[in-house]
Design a protein around this motif. Structure first.
Motif, PDB file in Angstrom:
ATOM      1  N   GLY A 126       0.827  -1.210   0.000  1.00  0.00           N
ATOM      2  CA  GLY A 126       0.000   0.000   0.000  1.00  0.00           C
ATOM      3  C   GLY A 126       0.856   1.252   0.000  1.00  0.00           C
ATOM      4  O   GLY A 126       0.571   2.222  -0.720  1.00  0.00           O
ATOM      5  N   THR A 127       1.915   1.224   0.788  1.00  0.00           N
ATOM      6  CA  THR A 127       2.829   2.368   0.832  1.00  0.00           C
ATOM      7  C   THR A 127       3.446   2.591  -0.548  1.00  0.00           C
ATOM      8  O   THR A 127       3.581   3.716  -1.016  1.00  0.00           O
ATOM      9  CB  THR A 127       3.937   2.120   1.885  1.00  0.00           C
ATOM     10  N   PHE A 128       3.768   1.471  -1.209  1.00  0.00           N
ATOM     11  CA  PHE A 128       4.363   1.553  -2.543  1.00  0.00           C
ATOM     12  C   PHE A 128       3.398   2.162  -3.562  1.00  0.00           C
ATOM     13  O   PHE A 128       3.739   3.121  -4.256  1.00  0.00           O
ATOM     14  CB  PHE A 128       4.811   0.158  -3.004  1.00  0.00           C
ATOM     15  N   VAL A 129       2.177   1.618  -3.648  1.00  0.00           N
ATOM     16  CA  VAL A 129       1.266   2.081  -4.710  1.00  0.00           C
ATOM     17  C   VAL A 129       0.787   3.513  -4.481  1.00  0.00           C
ATOM     18  O   VAL A 129       0.305   4.158  -5.410  1.00  0.00           O
ATOM     19  CB  VAL A 129       0.041   1.147  -4.915  1.00  0.00           C
ATOM     20  N   LEU A 130       0.925   4.007  -3.259  1.00  0.00           N
ATOM     21  CA  LEU A 130       0.521   5.389  -2.993  1.00  0.00           C
ATOM     22  C   LEU A 130       1.686   6.361  -3.076  1.00  0.00           C
ATOM     23  O   LEU A 130       1.506   7.564  -2.932  1.00  0.00           O
ATOM     24  CB  LEU A 130      -0.117   5.487  -1.596  1.00  0.00           C
ATOM     25  N   SER A 131       2.899   5.834  -3.291  1.00  0.00           N
ATOM     26  CA  SER A 131       4.051   6.728  -3.233  1.00  0.00           C
ATOM     27  C   SER A 131       4.161   7.540  -4.521  1.00  0.00           C
ATOM     28  O   SER A 131       3.736   7.116  -5.595  1.00  0.00           O
ATOM     29  CB  SER A 131       5.341   5.943  -2.963  1.00  0.00           C
ATOM     30  N   SER A 132       4.739   8.724  -4.381  1.00  0.00           N
ATOM     31  CA  SER A 132       4.900   9.641  -5.504  1.00  0.00           C
ATOM     32  C   SER A 132       5.654   8.937  -6.626  1.00  0.00           C
ATOM     33  O   SER A 132       6.631   8.244  -6.384  1.00  0.00           O
ATOM     34  CB  SER A 132       5.653  10.864  -4.996  1.00  0.00           C
ATOM     35  N   GLY A 133       5.168   9.087  -7.853  1.00  0.00           N
ATOM     36  CA  GLY A 133       5.826   8.420  -8.974  1.00  0.00           C
ATOM     37  C   GLY A 133       5.108   7.145  -9.369  1.00  0.00           C
ATOM     38  O   GLY A 133       5.194   6.697 -10.502  1.00  0.00           O
ATOM     39  N   TYR A 134       4.388   6.529  -8.414  1.00  0.00           N
ATOM     40  CA  TYR A 134       3.683   5.283  -8.726  1.00  0.00           C
ATOM     41  C   TYR A 134       2.167   5.434  -8.609  1.00  0.00           C
ATOM     42  O   TYR A 134       1.423   4.609  -9.092  1.00  0.00           O
ATOM     43  CB  TYR A 134       4.157   4.149  -7.816  1.00  0.00           C
ATOM     44  N   ILE A 135       1.730   6.505  -7.942  1.00  0.00           N
ATOM     45  CA  ILE A 135       0.299   6.646  -7.680  1.00  0.00           C
ATOM     46  C   ILE A 135      -0.514   6.720  -8.983  1.00  0.00           C
ATOM     47  O   ILE A 135      -1.602   6.157  -9.076  1.00  0.00           O
ATOM     48  CB  ILE A 135       0.015   7.837  -6.726  1.00  0.00           C
ATOM     49  N   ASP A 136       0.045   7.368 -10.033  1.00  0.00           N
ATOM     50  CA  ASP A 136      -0.680   7.440 -11.312  1.00  0.00           C
ATOM     51  C   ASP A 136      -0.730   6.086 -11.998  1.00  0.00           C
ATOM     52  O   ASP A 136      -1.764   5.673 -12.497  1.00  0.00           O
ATOM     53  CB  ASP A 136      -0.012   8.464 -12.245  1.00  0.00           C
ATOM     54  N   ALA A 137       0.425   5.397 -12.003  1.00  0.00           N
ATOM     55  CA  ALA A 137       0.511   4.122 -12.717  1.00  0.00           C
ATOM     56  C   ALA A 137      -0.333   3.048 -12.044  1.00  0.00           C
ATOM     57  O   ALA A 137      -0.890   2.180 -12.714  1.00  0.00           O
ATOM     58  CB  ALA A 137       1.962   3.659 -12.791  1.00  0.00           C
ATOM     59  N   TYR A 138      -0.425   3.088 -10.724  1.00  0.00           N
ATOM     60  CA  TYR A 138      -1.134   2.028 -10.022  1.00  0.00           C
ATOM     61  C   TYR A 138      -2.470   2.482  -9.444  1.00  0.00           C
ATOM     62  O   TYR A 138      -3.532   2.077  -9.908  1.00  0.00           O
ATOM     63  CB  TYR A 138      -0.254   1.460  -8.903  1.00  0.00           C
ATOM     64  N   TYR A 139      -2.436   3.342  -8.443  1.00  0.00           N
ATOM     65  CA  TYR A 139      -3.674   3.637  -7.705  1.00  0.00           C
ATOM     66  C   TYR A 139      -4.741   4.294  -8.584  1.00  0.00           C
ATOM     67  O   TYR A 139      -5.888   3.857  -8.625  1.00  0.00           O
ATOM     68  CB  TYR A 139      -3.380   4.502  -6.477  1.00  0.00           C
ATOM     69  N   LYS A 140      -4.344   5.337  -9.324  1.00  0.00           N
ATOM     70  CA  LYS A 140      -5.343   6.052 -10.129  1.00  0.00           C
ATOM     71  C   LYS A 140      -5.882   5.175 -11.254  1.00  0.00           C
ATOM     72  O   LYS A 140      -7.063   5.232 -11.593  1.00  0.00           O
ATOM     73  CB  LYS A 140      -4.768   7.362 -10.664  1.00  0.00           C
TER      74      LYS A 140
END
Lengths: 473, 97
Positions: A356-370
């Motif tokens: 969860g920390t990973f997918v919300l981290s800056s740089g990954y939030i667009d590729a994964y969470y959004k």
């Protein structure tokens, strides 16, 4: 005549009113069964002593002709649902010393209905898992075959009801945690519409996905329990009023949508055969079977394993050992946090917090969470479109029957078992698992379930199709 | 590919520790999970759906006291690991030196 602890809610309520049975006798039968069988099954983390006041009050209400069918009925409660004054550990070392300071709204409602509580049931830690193997207090065993898991995360609740250690139970469902154990132990399990049941007093896992619901021996019992716990609640702003969504007609003849494109691989042959055979019986009974397309379903599990850990890492941030819970003393305040969380959380919990920390981290939030969030919207739209031409959507609840302990030690293989159930959590739609027969593994007959999803707030359609399944099965 | 250093960094951000003995399995399991959820990067969503917001609605309520002051204090304080009266004791974080 079946033993008292083997009764359904309906049967017990009828016998209580006919004076063939007292509340005390029913409680004693359930408590005795729980104390006798729990050492083997580990369904309960704690079996409560008889609450004399509640038992007497329930008997008086029944004697006075009270209409509540749950009055005097012994229920099992998952350990992530707060009962004031009782421990509520969510099967975690982190909360093993945590005493609930208030009742969850569902508990308040059940107390008002006169229900009794046998104990708090085992689960995967913080409800993260599909087997109950991730409990900090040892796994629960499946009453149908004790070398196998009961499913999870509400595995303790499922084993308690399937093993007749309670009349019915409450669980919670974030990705299938009521429906999957119900299927693997031969029970009916309902995940209500998101917001239909208050989450106040439920220890949060994924707040946009979690719902409390019943595990029961029959569709009628699940219906009874659901009716008792539902309703909007000022303590949960995501709970919804009764008619938020357009009302759907409960037809006598249902149009059952089947996404056959999802069943071509990954489902055990005999599970698929049981599913097809049951659909034929439903068709013979007059229902119509229709093919539906839900293309984004293929990506639903990936989206779920982004959204859920993101919410987990956020929700579990509050557990730091400062105000309550497992408290370690380090050199600095930061050490206090890290030591408390490292010792308090099991491996799967730490894994999901990291993810969860990973997918919300800056740089990954667009590729994964959004992206996952967008996929979730598309999935919901696909279901909405499908429900323009069908009343329910059906598939097997799980690809396989109960597996053996340790069989799915690789986390990804465990996650893949949730592939059918998670869509209902992502779309917020209600879904039910109903026993559809058994398949044989190593000489044992193991239960499997059929899964129906209905449009938002159309639980009545699920109970109606469930009743049809019970009739033709 | 996830590395041991990345997993250690994430753990520090999440206020947990991954033990040295667990680091290799954590890293390889992390890799296979990321490879699986990585399919989302290739997922081509229908036009106009990419930025779609989930259905939202406002939930309003009247302002007011939810419960009498102090109604839960005793029960909450009982959970503290260390306290002075009804106050929670924590480590000093600002030094006077």
């Amino acid at each position: 005549m079946s033993k008292l602890n083997e009764l359904t809610i309906e049967e017990a309520a009828k016998q209580l009113r006919a004076r063939e049975l007292t509340v005390r006798e029913l409680w004693d039968a359930c408590e005795a069964a729980a104390r006798a069988k729990n050492p083997e099954l580990n369904a309960y983390l704690e079996i409560f002593d008889a609450d004399e006041v509640a038992i007497t009050a329930a008997q008086e209400r029944i004697d006075a002709g009270d209409a509540s069918l749950l009055c005097g009925i012994p229920l099992a409660i998952k350990d992530n649902i707060l009962i004031e004054g009782k421990l509520a550990s969510a099967a975690s070392v982190m909360l093993k010393n945590y005493t609930a300071t208030y009742d969850a709204t569902v508990i308040t409602k059940l107390k008002e209905a006169g229900a009794l509580f046998v104990g708090r049931t085992n689960m995967d830690e913080f409800a993260m898992g599909s087997s109950t193997e991730h409990s900090a207090f040892g796994p629960t065993k499946n009453p149908h075959d004790t070398s196998r898991v009961p499913g999870g995360s509400s595995g303790g609740s499922a084993a308690a009801v399937a093993g007749n250690l309670a009349i019915a139970a409450l669980g919670s469902d974030t990705g299938g945690s009521i429906r999957q154990p119900a299927a693997l132990t031969g029970l009916v399990g309902l995940k209500p519409t998101y917001g239909a049941v208050s989450r106040s007093g439920l220890i949060a896992l994924g707040s946009s996905l979690d719902q409390i619901g019943p595990l029961a021996k029959s569709v009628a019992d699940a219906h009874l329990l659901y009716t008792a716990i539902k309703g909007s609640d000022a303590r949960d702003a995501t709970s919804i009023p009764d008619s938020l969504y357009p009302a759907k007609e409960v037809r006598k003849v249902m149009r059952i949508g089947v996404p056959r494109h999802l069943l071509t691989e990954g489902v055990d042959k005999d599970v698929n055969a049981a599913f097809t055979a049951l659909l034929e019986k439903l068709s013979d009974a007059g229902h119509t079977i229709v093919d539906v397309e839900l293309p984004t379903s293929a990506h639903a599990l990936a989206a779920y394993y982004v959204i859920m850990p993101a919410e987990v890492s956020t929700n579990l941030a509050r557990l730091d050992g400062i105000r309550y819970g497992h408290a370690m003393q380090g050199a600095t305040l930061l050490d206090d946090y890290i030591d408390s969380r490292t010792e308090g959380f099991g491996k799967e919990t730490r894994r999901r917090v990291l993810l969860g920390t990973f997918v919300l981290s800056s740089g990954y939030i667009d590729a994964y969470y959004k992206k996952a969030d967008a996929a979730r919207s598309v999935l919901r739209a696909e279901y909405d479109t499908a429900f323009e031409s069908v009343d329910v959507i059906a598939f097997p609840t799980t690809p396989s029957p109960a597996f053996t302990f340790g069989e799915k030690s690789d986390p990804l293989s465990m996650y893949l078992g949730d592939i059918f159930t998670i869509t209902a959590n992502l779309t917020g739609m209600p879904a039910i698992s109903i026993p559809m027969g058994t398949v044989e593994r190593e000489g044992k007959q193991l239960p499997v379930g059929i899964h129906f999803t209905a449009p938002h707030q159309a639980e009545e359609i699920l109970f109606a199709i469930g009743a049809s399944v019970e009739k033709v099965r | 590919m996830a590395t041991r250093e990345e997993v250690t960094k994430l753990a520090a951000l999440a206020r947990v520790r991954v033990k040295e003995t667990e680091l290799d399995t954590f890293t390889s399991e992390f890799d296979s999970i990321l490879a699986y959820i990585g399919q989302l990067e290739k997922l081509d969503l229908p036009q106009g759906r990419r930025g779609e917001k989930p259905a939202l609605r406002n939930v309003m309520r009247e302002d007011g006291e939810p419960h009498a002051a102090g109604a839960y204090t005793k029960k909450l304080v009982a959970q503290f690991r260390a306290r002075e009266g009804d106050a929670l004791s924590v480590k000093q974080i600002i030094s006077h030196e």
